[in-house]
Design a protein around this motif. Structure first.
Motif, PDB file in Angstrom:
ATOM      1  N   MET A  26      31.275  94.005  27.598  1.00 36.28           N
ATOM      2  CA  MET A  26      31.042  95.490  26.749  1.00 36.28           C
ATOM      3  C   MET A  26      31.765  96.751  27.547  1.00 36.28           C
ATOM      4  O   MET A  26      32.749  96.431  28.374  1.00 36.28           O
ATOM      5  CB  MET A  26      30.027  95.477  26.362  1.00 36.28           C
ATOM      6  CG  MET A  26      29.721  94.136  25.733  1.00 36.28           C
ATOM      7  SD  MET A  26      29.850  93.702  24.066  1.00 36.28           S
ATOM      8  CE  MET A  26      30.400  95.172  23.336  1.00 36.28           C
ATOM      9  N   GLU A  27      31.416  97.595  27.920  1.00 34.65           N
ATOM     10  CA  GLU A  27      31.662  98.930  29.133  1.00 34.65           C
ATOM     11  C   GLU A  27      31.715  98.722  30.148  1.00 34.65           C
ATOM     12  O   GLU A  27      31.635  99.498  31.106  1.00 34.65           O
ATOM     13  CB  GLU A  27      30.869  99.597  28.072  1.00 34.65           C
ATOM     14  CG  GLU A  27      29.663 100.203  29.327  1.00 34.65           C
ATOM     15  CD  GLU A  27      28.882  99.544  28.161  1.00 34.65           C
ATOM     16  OE1 GLU A  27      27.439  99.575  28.549  1.00 34.65           O
ATOM     17  OE2 GLU A  27      28.658  99.002  27.019  1.00 34.65           O
ATOM     18  N   GLY A  53      33.570  89.933  25.174  1.00 33.69           N
ATOM     19  CA  GLY A  53      32.840  91.763  25.008  1.00 33.69           C
ATOM     20  C   GLY A  53      33.757  91.322  22.967  1.00 33.69           C
ATOM     21  O   GLY A  53      34.488  90.661  22.753  1.00 33.69           O
ATOM     22  N   TYR A  54      33.564  92.613  22.534  1.00 35.36           N
ATOM     23  CA  TYR A  54      33.356  92.498  20.722  1.00 35.36           C
ATOM     24  C   TYR A  54      34.454  94.062  21.291  1.00 35.36           C
ATOM     25  O   TYR A  54      33.537  95.394  22.031  1.00 35.36           O
ATOM     26  CB  TYR A  54      32.356  92.636  19.514  1.00 35.36           C
ATOM     27  CG  TYR A  54      30.841  93.056  19.897  1.00 35.36           C
ATOM     28  CD1 TYR A  54      31.022  94.261  19.531  1.00 35.36           C
ATOM     29  CD2 TYR A  54      30.459  92.301  20.649  1.00 35.36           C
ATOM     30  CE1 TYR A  54      29.788  94.791  19.514  1.00 35.36           C
ATOM     31  CE2 TYR A  54      28.655  93.584  21.150  1.00 35.36           C
ATOM     32  CZ  TYR A  54      28.707  94.582  20.196  1.00 35.36           C
ATOM     33  OH  TYR A  54      27.345  94.705  20.660  1.00 35.36           O
ATOM     34  N   GLY A  55      34.490  94.478  20.086  1.00 33.97           N
ATOM     35  CA  GLY A  55      34.871  95.604  19.882  1.00 33.97           C
ATOM     36  C   GLY A  55      35.911  96.434  20.663  1.00 33.97           C
ATOM     37  O   GLY A  55      36.982  95.152  20.986  1.00 33.97           O
ATOM     38  N   ALA A  56      36.199  97.284  21.971  1.00 31.99           N
ATOM     39  CA  ALA A  56      37.352  98.047  22.510  1.00 31.99           C
ATOM     40  C   ALA A  56      37.681  97.084  23.925  1.00 31.99           C
ATOM     41  O   ALA A  56      37.381  97.892  24.688  1.00 31.99           O
ATOM     42  CB  ALA A  56      37.721  99.538  22.215  1.00 31.99           C
ATOM     43  N   SER A  57      37.119  95.681  23.854  1.00 32.77           N
ATOM     44  CA  SER A  57      36.642  95.128  25.217  1.00 32.77           C
ATOM     45  C   SER A  57      38.245  94.793  26.195  1.00 32.77           C
ATOM     46  O   SER A  57      38.466  95.211  27.176  1.00 32.77           O
ATOM     47  CB  SER A  57      35.591  94.369  25.098  1.00 32.77           C
ATOM     48  OG  SER A  57      36.397  92.676  24.450  1.00 32.77           O
TER      49      SER A  57
END
Length: 116
Positions: free
Chosen positions: A49-50, A73-77
């Motif tokens: 993630m972040e 991760g998901y999103g903007a990984s």
């Protein structure tokens, strides 16, 4: 990635304990295991993630922290780039970062610290 680090540590003769699912989103689970963290000579923190978890752990312990970003991760990984950059930007002293998914490299570094 965390399992790779754990197996490598044990193969290199280290007494290693693992804590899973103790991330920033469930910080109470991390704090419930703080005695284990404080007893360690070096801590390997694997996070996606972040990539905030190594900074949190680095702020809690007075030991070296080896941060391992994961490609999961998901999103903007961005395949682990987001976690890598977050870890590289850590303001916690004593946090060292290895490359994405490099559990083996983190374990070798931790083993070398343990031998000092």
């Amino acid at each position: 990635v965390a399992s790779e680090a754990l197996v490598t540590l044990r193969m290199l003769g280290n007494d290693a304990e693992h804590l899973y699912d103790v991330g920033v989103a469930g910080i109470h689970r991390l704090l419930a295991r703080r005695e284990t963290l404080f007893a360690a000579r070096v801590v390997i923190v694997v996070a996606g993630m972040e990539g905030a978890l190594p900074s949190v752990v680095g702020g809690l312990v007075d030991r070296p922290v080896i941060a391992v970003p994961t490609s999961v991760g998901y999103g903007a990984s961005f395949g682990g780039i987001a976690a890598l950059l977050g870890m590289l930007n850590s303001c916690a002293a004593g946090v060292t970062v290895v490359n994405i998914d490099n559990g083996f490299g983190a374990a070798v570094a931790a083993s070398m610290i343990n031998r000092e």
